[in-house]
Write a protein that holds these residues in place. Structure first.
Motif, mmCIF file in Angstrom:
data_model
loop_
_atom_site.group_PDB
_atom_site.id
_atom_site.type_symbol
_atom_site.label_atom_id
_atom_site.label_comp_id
_atom_site.label_asym_id
_atom_site.label_seq_id
_atom_site.Cartn_x
_atom_site.Cartn_y
_atom_site.Cartn_z
ATOM 1 N N LEU A 151 0.885 -1.382 -0.090
ATOM 2 C CA LEU A 151 0.093 -0.006 -0.079
ATOM 3 C C LEU A 151 0.758 1.335 -0.037
ATOM 4 C CD1 LEU A 151 -2.794 -1.192 2.394
ATOM 5 C CD2 LEU A 151 -3.037 -1.062 0.100
ATOM 6 N N ASP A 152 2.022 1.192 0.551
ATOM 7 C CA ASP A 152 2.902 2.542 0.454
ATOM 8 C C ASP A 152 3.326 2.760 -0.707
ATOM 9 O OD1 ASP A 152 4.923 0.654 -0.057
ATOM 10 O OD2 ASP A 152 6.061 0.829 1.839
ATOM 11 N N GLY A 153 3.271 2.063 -1.771
ATOM 12 C CA GLY A 153 3.406 2.334 -3.220
ATOM 13 C C GLY A 153 4.887 1.819 -3.445
ATOM 14 N N SER A 154 5.797 1.170 -2.694
ATOM 15 C CA SER A 154 7.076 0.775 -3.036
ATOM 16 C C SER A 154 7.300 -0.086 -3.901
ATOM 17 C CB SER A 154 7.735 0.005 -1.553
ATOM 18 O OG SER A 154 7.048 -0.926 -1.191
ATOM 19 N N CYS A 155 6.090 -0.727 -4.278
ATOM 20 C CA CYS A 155 6.202 -1.643 -5.721
ATOM 21 C C CYS A 155 5.972 -1.216 -7.012
ATOM 22 C CB CYS A 155 5.300 -2.916 -5.338
ATOM 23 S SG CYS A 155 5.886 -3.896 -3.857
ATOM 24 N N ASP A 156 5.489 0.224 -7.082
ATOM 25 C CA ASP A 156 5.074 0.915 -8.217
ATOM 26 C C ASP A 156 6.154 1.386 -9.042
ATOM 27 O OD1 ASP A 156 2.448 0.512 -7.347
ATOM 28 O OD2 ASP A 156 2.390 2.466 -6.476
#
Length: 156
Positions: A151-156
């Motif tokens: 959810l923190d966007g670290s995989c985007d």
């Protein structure tokens, strides 16, 4: 007593090397001078040891479960169950394979949906983690980890 060469997929690399009774004096000295990433690169083209095989296998299985249908057909449900039973027979580490076969008898694969399969697999993984004194994974986060991204966007 005859000496039998140890199984590489049943033994982590360090233990395998000790069993081989190879002298690593010069290798130990070299290892002091290289970083962990260099060691990883050195092993990149080598057969997988038990730890590498386990990690890669869990990644594959969790990813497969993450993309399993939410509403599978009867055939898909049956095929997925069959997959896990066959997988447990052919896994390269005999000790791990036999252990997983025992777990399947206690807790057969739940294949009625993506959520059920992912949760079942996470529970199986945590059983192994406990046996290996590794931290357990919070199964509520399984889809973030293996399908959607954090959810923190670290995989985007």
């Amino acid at each position: 007593m005859s000496y039998e060469k140890p199984c590489r997929t049943c033994t982590d690399f360090k233990t395998w090397a000790k069993i081989q009774k190879q002298t690593f004096d010069s290798e130990k000295e070299r290892q002091k001078q290289v970083t962990e990433s260099t060691e990883t690169a050195k092993r990149k083209n080598c057969p997988l040891d038990k730890d590498e095989l386990g990690s890669s296998t869990w990644a594959f299985l969790h990813t497969m479960a993450a993309y399993y249908p939410s509403n599978p057909t009867n055939e898909q449900r049956k095929d997925m169950k069959t997959f896990f039973y066959l997988f447990s027979k052919f896994y390269p580490c005999n000790t791990c394979a036999e252990d997983f076969q025992g777990e399947l008898k206690t807790s057969p694969p739940r294949t009625d949906s993506q959520e059920q399969l992912s949760q079942w697999l996470c529970e199986m993984h945590n059983i192994v983690n406990r046996k290996l004194d590794k931290p357990e994974f919070d199964c509520k986060l399984v889809n973030q980890r293996w399908r959607d991204g954090w959810l923190d966007g670290s995989c985007d």
